[in-house]
Design an enzyme around this catalytic site. Structure first.
Site, mmCIF file in Angstrom:
data_model
loop_
_atom_site.group_PDB
_atom_site.id
_atom_site.type_symbol
_atom_site.label_atom_id
_atom_site.label_comp_id
_atom_site.label_asym_id
_atom_site.label_seq_id
_atom_site.Cartn_x
_atom_site.Cartn_y
_atom_site.Cartn_z
ATOM 1 N N ALA A 354 -31.408 -8.663 8.436
ATOM 2 C CA ALA A 354 -31.913 -9.999 8.149
ATOM 3 C C ALA A 354 -31.390 -10.443 6.792
ATOM 4 C CB ALA A 354 -33.441 -9.994 8.135
ATOM 5 N N GLU A 390 -37.980 -9.537 3.675
ATOM 6 C CA GLU A 390 -37.278 -10.794 3.371
ATOM 7 C C GLU A 390 -38.200 -11.791 2.671
ATOM 8 O OE1 GLU A 390 -34.260 -10.396 3.624
ATOM 9 O OE2 GLU A 390 -34.219 -8.733 5.055
HETATM 10 N N1 BES Z 1 -30.174 -9.143 1.427
HETATM 11 C C1 BES Z 1 -30.185 -8.279 2.537
HETATM 12 C C2 BES Z 1 -29.176 -8.649 3.580
HETATM 13 C C3 BES Z 1 -27.779 -8.170 3.295
HETATM 14 C C4 BES Z 1 -27.449 -6.854 3.545
HETATM 15 C C5 BES Z 1 -26.829 -9.020 2.792
HETATM 16 C C6 BES Z 1 -26.172 -6.410 3.279
HETATM 17 C C7 BES Z 1 -25.555 -8.584 2.519
HETATM 18 C C8 BES Z 1 -25.215 -7.271 2.763
HETATM 19 C C9 BES Z 1 -31.546 -8.266 3.203
HETATM 20 O O1 BES Z 1 -32.597 -8.585 2.377
HETATM 21 C C10 BES Z 1 -31.804 -6.858 3.647
HETATM 22 O O2 BES Z 1 -31.952 -6.013 2.819
HETATM 23 N N2 BES Z 1 -31.851 -6.622 4.936
HETATM 24 C C11 BES Z 1 -32.056 -5.296 5.475
HETATM 25 C C12 BES Z 1 -33.392 -5.186 6.140
HETATM 26 C C13 BES Z 1 -34.413 -4.513 5.295
HETATM 27 C C14 BES Z 1 -35.741 -4.445 5.986
HETATM 28 C C15 BES Z 1 -34.014 -3.145 4.830
HETATM 29 C C16 BES Z 1 -31.010 -5.041 6.512
HETATM 30 O O3 BES Z 1 -30.304 -5.998 6.856
HETATM 31 O O4 BES Z 1 -30.874 -3.910 6.950
HETATM 32 ZN ZN ZN Z 2 -33.156 -7.102 1.078
#
Ligand code: BES
Ligand code: ZN
Length: 799
Positions: A354, A390
């Site tokens: 996400a 998020e």
């Molecule tokens: N900011 C990230 C999304 C992201 C991940 C952007 C890698 C660019 C590169 C988001 O907040 C995030 O951390 N998402 C995680 C989910 C979370 C519950 C660990 C993901 O995408 O796995």
């Molecule tokens: Zn994150």
């Protein structure tokens, strides 16, 4: 939980329960009432240490640094060519984009393009004849500046620097310091690489193809959608307009405030101005979307969007979102900063789990959409975690933002732990901090390699940014914050965060700003804890310690601690650093009372005299410390003599996890490990079993022939069989989510590597039953059925 952005980790799809923590946790938890002897003040010990790590390892400039863990990073060639100059600063973008323009390229392939036009209010701080912005894969047709009040226009010449992803616009005269408007027209192509302004295609039941045009800008891909100052410290407001076909839904960060028909089947949608924010948080989604009924909370409208036909999968995520917004507004003492709506949308093609775009959070389907009544615990827990993660970012990251990508942990370590804090509040029955043990285990595993890195370390080139979205930033950083919460107390932590958020709202920070705010909160509460040097020592140092604990012969009641860096291949760790290790000991004294001792251990060795003999003793009590523990043989056998009396769930988890790591590091024999595991014959926690299960799978992979047969019969089936038989296949009314999970996990072990014929047969039956009537089988065991059938299957079954 295992994030989608990375794949490794034990085969543990688990969960479970630590007591909810608070500042008094250390003092209040033990039965019967403990006599607490706090050996000494934490703070004096941290302050007294010389081993404070390099404080300026986050500086942009190359610098000298003696701390051995930083040497590699610090001496690496540092190029700043890709960084933007700071004399021109944007304050507001007025951006109009027209996505989804179908064209046919030279090879008669259909491609989709977008056009854009923007006017950016900028402050020129020092007179200059050039404006440098980021741009990638864009054709910039025209660029010019307008003086204040648009009285004069100067055209610029655009030169693209593809290597550094820059557009350098030069003027034939100097532009005076002051207010200007920077304008440009450009064209780009929607890619299918899940980055920038990309195309996602989905197919309906009749095979019809549908397009979605959507964005993923973090970390550095806003520059693929519009020329911009694409670094987190260049915050600005965004006035967005999208020009799209009348029949499509078009969303952006702010609420749509105006929709004008263009008469030709197209419309212009104007969105509410965003607050000041970084470019990586801008988002657009255009397609055939349907939303659930909105839910309102504290003046915000929450909606979940998806392709049509999925509204029945939205109830769980919307509850989590409502809870999350209310929880964080209270926790941080600040209302949501992004406006009066938060959309969450499931995108069929999505790179990570996400993305926290302000007010328009994008998700992969499985991280948002779930049938509340039919889903397994694991599926729901994943949705809760991602949504709460998020939403935390709307505060940590979006409203207060790291000033450069070397501070990514300020975003991601934080959101990792805050998702657990919020989940613990929303679902106390999940005992989610026990499940956090799995996150920590994932961090330990990566951090035990020679190639690990500190949570906070310099970024020398943008290509290094993507690598930082790893288990060190997320799970180790999150674990170190968890350790910090336990160290300074939950309420103090929250107090410090409120100071931090209120002080830096809409601005950018370095990580030291956070430690200073936490330290300030400690001071205000009369706690003399040097949070900054404590956190720096952990966050800026690669690796983690193993603390060995031995009884001292001839001195009953005395133990010796020693620390060294834990590495799987540790032969040449000659100059291991020392960590300020928060040691929390719980022991049962000879007269039967449970007592505690708590101190900071910063040296190579330290002797503790408890002053009385003890029956058993546990180090890293309640488990929050980010270090491994190796007990001497006599201490270990005292602990394992009666595990259900001596150890809490998370302590059992840590004992198994540390021991299995010790096997892999050649510090413990596999035989001793299996003897230890055999003492877990009454274990009923799925997280502990996740570690046991993954270690059994690894050992199984090392056996063959007769040895494997013995391993299956004498180890796997003997160990797992009795626990599984107690549970049986059929869930009982009122079972906890942990029991539901455990059943599936154990069946999986027995039916796959255990070769248990009875389990395999039942799995085949249940799978047939499930195919006929999905409600007839508990969703928590279905993954096990599939695993077992796959393990024993053939081509026909696969098809
Ligand atoms: N900011 C990230 C999304 C992201 C991940 C952007 C890698 C660019 C590169 C988001 O907040 C995030 O951390 N998402 C995680 C989910 C979370 C519950 C660990 C993901 O995408 O796995
Ligand atoms: Zn994150």
């Amino acid at each position: 939980m295992i994030p989608a952005r990375q794949e490794s980790m034990p085969d543990a799809d688990t969960d479970v329960g630590i007591p909810s923590f608070d500042g008094e946790h250390y003092q209040s938890q033990i039965q019967p009432a403990p006599t607490l002897s706090v050996r000494s003040d934490w703070s004096a010990q941290v302050l007294g240490k010389k081993q404070t790590p390099c404080q300026d390892n986050l500086q942009r400039k190359p610098h000298m640094c003696n701390h051995h863990n930083h040497a590699a990073a610090c001496s690496a060639e540092q190029t700043q060519d890709y960084r933007l100059p700071t004399e021109v600063v944007p304050s507001r973008y007025k951006l109009r984009l027209t996505p989804g323009l179908k064209v046919t390229d030279d090879d008669s392939e259909e491609i989709y393009k977008f056009t854009g036009h923007q006017k950016v209010n900028v402050d020129i701080l020092e007179s200059t004849d050039r404006i440098v912005v980021n741009a990638k894969n864009l054709d910039i047709h025209e660029a010019y500046v307008l003086s204040k009040g648009s009285k004069r226009r100067f055209n610029g010449t655009v030169v693209l620097d593809d290597k550094n992803e820059l557009a350098i616009v030069t003027f034939d005269r100097k532009l005076a310091a002051g207010k200007w408007t920077f304008c440009c027209r450009f064209t780009g192509t929607h890619n299918t690489k899940l980055k920038g302004f990309y195309l996602s295609v989905w197919e309906d039941n009749l095979g019809g193809k549908h397009q979605i045009f959507t964005t993923q800008f973090e970390s550095t891909d806003a520059r693929q959608a519009f020329p911009c100052w694409d670094e987190p410290a260049f915050k600005a407001e965004f006035d967005v307009q999208l020009v799209v076909p009348q029949k499509l839904v078009a969303l952006s960060n702010g609420r749509d405030v105006k929709t004008e028909s263009l008469g030709n089947g197209w419309k212009i949608v104007t969105y509410q101005r965003t607050p000041k924010m970084s470019t990586y948080l801008v988002a657009f989604c255009v397609g055939e979307f349907e939303s659930s009924e909105p839910v309102f909370t504290n003046g915000k409208e929450l909606r979940i969007w998806s392709i049509p036909g999925k509204n029945h999968l939205k109830s769980f995520a919307i509850k989590c979102a409502k809870f999350g917004v209310e929880f964080y507004e209270d926790f941080f003492g600040r209302p949501y900063f992004g406006g009066d709506k938060i959309d969450m949308i499931a995108i069929p093609d999505f790179a990570s789990g996400a993305m926290e775009n302000t007010g328009l959070i994008t998700y992969r389907d499985t991280a948002l959409l779930v049938d509340e009544d039919k889903a397994s615990y694991g599926e729901k827990a994943r949705v809760a975690e991602v949504v709460l993660h998020e939403l935390d970012h709307q505060w940590n990251g979006n409203e207060v933002t790291m000033d450069w990508w070397d501070g990514l942990g300020l975003n991601e370590s934080f959101a990792t732990i805050m998702a657990y804090v919020a989940m613990n509040s929303m679902f106390p029955e999940w005992h989610i901090y026990n499940e956090f043990g799995l996150d920590r285990a994932q961090a330990f595993a990566l951090d035990s390699l020679k190639t690990t890195h500190p949570v906070f370390a310099p970024i020398n080139h943008p290509s290094e940014i993507a690598q930082r979205f790893d288990a060190i930033t997320y799970e180790k950083g999150g674990s170190l914050l968890f350790q910090c919460i336990q160290f300074i107390g939950y309420e103090t932590f929250r107090h410090g965060l409120r100071i931090y958020m209120n002080r830096h709202a809409l601005a950018n920070t370095r990580v030291t700003d956070l430690w200073d705010a936490l330290e300030e909160a400690c001071k205000l509460e009369g706690k003399n804890i040097p949070v900054r040097s404590f956190m720096d020592a952990w966050m800026n140092t690669a690796g983690h310690p193993i603390v060995s604990v031995e009884e001292i012969s001839g001195k009953p009641g005395a133990i010796r601690l020693s620390q060294s860096q834990f590495l799987f291949l540790g032969d040449d760790a000659a100059t291991a650093p020392l960590w300020p290790v928060p040691v929390h000991i719980r022991y049962k004294s000879a007269n039967g009372t449970i007592k505690e001792d708590k101190f900071l251990f910063c040296d190579l060795e330290h002797e503790v005299d408890l002053g009385e003999n003890f029956d058993w003793l546990v180090v890293n009590a309640s488990g929050p410390g980010f270090y491994r523990v190796a007990y001497g043989a006599s201490l270990l056998s005292k602990l394992t003599g009666n595990i259900s009396e001596t150890l809490e769930v998370i302590e059992r988890f840590n004992l198994v996890n540390d021991s299995w790591a010790a096997v892999r590091a050649r510090l413990m024999s596999a035989t001793d490990y299996l003897d230890l595991v055999k003492t877990f014959s009454n274990e009923n926690d799925p997280n502990v079993w996740a570690i046991i299960g993954s270690s059994l799978r690894a050992l199984y992979g090392l056996t063959e022939g007769a040895a494997r047969k013995v391993f299956k019969e004498a180890i796997i089936r003997q160990l797992v069989g009795p626990v599984f038989n107690q549970l049986g296949w059929q869930p009982q009314p009122g079972e906890s989510v942990h029991t539901l999970q455990l059943r599936g996990q154990l069946a999986n072990l027995l039916g796959t590597i255990g070769s248990d014929e009875a389990v395999r047969e039942k799995a085949r039956d249940l799978f047939e039953q499930w195919k006929a009537d999905r409600a007839s089988v508990d969703p928590n065991v279905v993954p096990a059925l599939i695993a077992i059938l796959a393990h024993t299957g053939n081509r026909t079954r696969f098809d």
